[in-house]
Design a protein around this motif. Sequence first.
Motif, PDB file in Angstrom:
ATOM      1  N   THR A 198       5.593   6.258  -6.334  1.00 51.00           N
ATOM      2  CA  THR A 198       5.412   6.452  -7.880  1.00 51.00           C
ATOM      3  C   THR A 198       6.518   6.129  -8.955  1.00 51.00           C
ATOM      4  OG1 THR A 198       6.092   8.674  -7.491  1.00 51.00           O
ATOM      5  CG2 THR A 198       3.827   8.409  -6.857  1.00 51.00           C
ATOM      6  N   CYS A 199       7.646   5.809  -8.432  1.00 51.51           N
ATOM      7  CA  CYS A 199       8.802   5.489  -9.215  1.00 51.51           C
ATOM      8  C   CYS A 199       8.693   4.125 -10.054  1.00 51.51           C
ATOM      9  CB  CYS A 199      10.152   5.440  -8.620  1.00 51.51           C
ATOM     10  SG  CYS A 199      10.274   4.054  -7.273  1.00 51.51           S
ATOM     11  N   PRO A 200       9.358   3.860 -11.160  1.00 51.43           N
ATOM     12  CA  PRO A 200       9.389   2.593 -11.784  1.00 51.43           C
ATOM     13  C   PRO A 200       9.684   1.397 -10.669  1.00 51.43           C
ATOM     14  CG  PRO A 200      10.474   4.162 -13.207  1.00 51.43           C
ATOM     15  CD  PRO A 200      10.145   4.763 -11.693  1.00 51.43           C
ATOM     16  N   ILE A 201       8.627   0.578 -11.303  1.00 46.35           N
ATOM     17  CA  ILE A 201       9.056  -0.876 -10.553  1.00 46.35           C
ATOM     18  C   ILE A 201       9.763  -1.940 -11.552  1.00 46.35           C
ATOM     19  CG2 ILE A 201       7.939  -2.825  -9.400  1.00 46.35           C
ATOM     20  CD1 ILE A 201       5.822  -0.839  -8.307  1.00 46.35           C
ATOM     21  N   VAL A 202      10.985  -2.542 -10.940  1.00 46.79           N
ATOM     22  CA  VAL A 202      11.466  -3.527 -11.772  1.00 46.79           C
ATOM     23  C   VAL A 202      11.560  -4.885 -10.976  1.00 46.79           C
ATOM     24  CG1 VAL A 202      13.807  -4.093 -12.824  1.00 46.79           C
ATOM     25  CG2 VAL A 202      12.830  -1.600 -12.858  1.00 46.79           C
ATOM     26  N   CYS A 203      11.081  -5.889 -11.553  1.00 42.96           N
ATOM     27  CA  CYS A 203      11.009  -7.325 -10.973  1.00 42.96           C
ATOM     28  C   CYS A 203      12.081  -8.289 -11.832  1.00 42.96           C
ATOM     29  CB  CYS A 203       9.777  -7.873 -10.966  1.00 42.96           C
ATOM     30  SG  CYS A 203       8.526  -6.695 -10.258  1.00 42.96           S
ATOM     31  N   ARG A 262       0.752  -3.497  -6.071  1.00 42.39           N
ATOM     32  CA  ARG A 262      -0.414  -2.950  -5.802  1.00 42.39           C
ATOM     33  C   ARG A 262      -0.349  -2.014  -4.359  1.00 42.39           C
ATOM     34  NH1 ARG A 262      -5.375  -6.544  -5.671  1.00 42.39           N
ATOM     35  NH2 ARG A 262      -5.077  -6.588  -3.290  1.00 42.39           N
ATOM     36  N   GLN A 263       0.237  -2.617  -3.409  1.00 41.65           N
ATOM     37  CA  GLN A 263       0.469  -1.934  -2.198  1.00 41.65           C
ATOM     38  C   GLN A 263       1.637  -0.771  -2.263  1.00 41.65           C
ATOM     39  OE1 GLN A 263       0.578  -4.473   1.265  1.00 41.65           O
ATOM     40  NE2 GLN A 263      -0.866  -5.884   0.312  1.00 41.65           N
ATOM     41  N   ALA A 264       2.652  -1.175  -3.176  1.00 39.64           N
ATOM     42  CA  ALA A 264       3.522  -0.062  -3.381  1.00 39.64           C
ATOM     43  C   ALA A 264       2.838   1.192  -3.905  1.00 39.64           C
ATOM     44  CB  ALA A 264       4.778  -0.619  -4.581  1.00 39.64           C
ATOM     45  N   ARG A 265       2.084   1.286  -4.794  1.00 37.43           N
ATOM     46  CA  ARG A 265       1.520   2.492  -5.508  1.00 37.43           C
ATOM     47  C   ARG A 265       0.575   2.973  -4.160  1.00 37.43           C
ATOM     48  NH1 ARG A 265       5.160   2.856  -8.712  1.00 37.43           N
ATOM     49  NH2 ARG A 265       5.102   2.009 -10.703  1.00 37.43           N
ATOM     50  N   THR A 266      -0.207   2.224  -3.485  1.00 36.87           N
ATOM     51  CA  THR A 266      -1.061   2.617  -2.397  1.00 36.87           C
ATOM     52  C   THR A 266      -0.317   3.498  -1.154  1.00 36.87           C
ATOM     53  OG1 THR A 266      -2.515   0.946  -2.932  1.00 36.87           O
ATOM     54  CG2 THR A 266      -2.788   1.905  -0.813  1.00 36.87           C
ATOM     55  N   ALA A 267       0.974   2.925  -1.216  1.00 39.81           N
ATOM     56  CA  ALA A 267       1.883   3.571  -0.175  1.00 39.81           C
ATOM     57  C   ALA A 267       2.476   4.860  -0.584  1.00 39.81           C
ATOM     58  CB  ALA A 267       2.991   2.647   0.147  1.00 39.81           C
ATOM     59  N   GLY A 268       2.325   4.940  -1.892  1.00 39.06           N
ATOM     60  CA  GLY A 268       2.947   6.523  -2.647  1.00 39.06           C
ATOM     61  C   GLY A 268       4.299   6.267  -3.195  1.00 39.06           C
TER      62      GLY A 268
END
Length: 383
Positions: free
Chosen positions: A249-254, A241-247
């Motif tokens: 926009t790229c894909p996230i992989v876990c 959630r904070q990654a998107r708020t920080a700007g």
Amino acid sequence: MKKFLVLIMTLAALLQMTGALSAAEDLEKIKIGFAFPMSGSAAMAGRYSSHGAQVIEKELNGKITVQGKEYDIEFVYMDTEGAEEKTVNVYQRLIEGEEVIAIVGPDSSKCALAAGPVAQNAGCSNIPTFATNTAVTEVGDYIFRACFIDPFQGKIAATYCWNAGYKTACIMFNNADAYPVGLKDAFIENFEALGGRVLAIEEYSGSDVKDYNVQLTKLAAQNADCLLLPNLNVELGLEIRQARTAGITCPIVCGDSADTPEVAQVAGSASEGVAYVSAFSAESTAPAAAEFVKKYTAMFPQELPNSNAELTYEATQMVLYALENVREISREGVRDALASLKGLEQPSGIMNMGEDRNPVKGAVIMQYDSKGVSHFVSAVNPD
């Protein structure tokens, strides 16, 4: 005097051996220990783990037949609270107090590494479920695992990113836990070997951290093709959630720790499109997988089994396999049978035990949709 002491010690040893043999002959109940976080920040993972074991516990209905004789069987559950020291104490209680024949769990590398020596020194087989760090089974010949290891998982994540067209990556990881450290290292090695570049790495210390904005803002400035978050499920929801708020926009992989519905619940709409490596997909049509899902949802209709549940189910099946194939009903007998495990049909596929006590098995890539529900993307088998 010295000869007398030697005689006394020899007689004591013989009495101990005789007692052990008598105990084996008089055995009426076989106990299996389960060590999971049932309280604390990791309790959601422990809940799924317990549910996975309870599916088998219900099927057994308190009885098991070993070498043609029926025995009572008891599953003994203890709470590790997701803490190393607590897990060590739980192992001691299970081994010495409950006299279990084997221990299933814990679900994390840090706890497995802390408590593994206790099981090894006692000669009690231990099967961590979700502990992917390579060092876990290196503790000794009584330590096995139900999951794949970080080098394999890291390779799967890196290959997925590269094949998806991601040529650059950024990483944020928890440097205080063996799981994210191992997964991060394996990802970097494999991603760079494919030709990818890791532009930046940010770190933090401990699962009690709740604000990642400083690290994520730095990573956002890199404009990487993807972001790897190889961290624990209790951290991932906020991080996404904070990654998107920080700007970002790229894909996230876990890693496979993301395979918990609560991750998407905490992340909210930011979870859409997040991909992760997993041991299992509840959407699998393989007969063993479908049967497991059917049994699980009959007992727990409000949820689908995730990897925590499935890996605990598989680890428990490993113990039952060992009991069915023991040369003698003892901890050593279970250890020997586990080491020779071969062709065991599991929800994730056919399992064989490697010489290093790591199972040879495949993995899948999953992805969250707009409703926070994960779906199968692809399957990957070991080389």
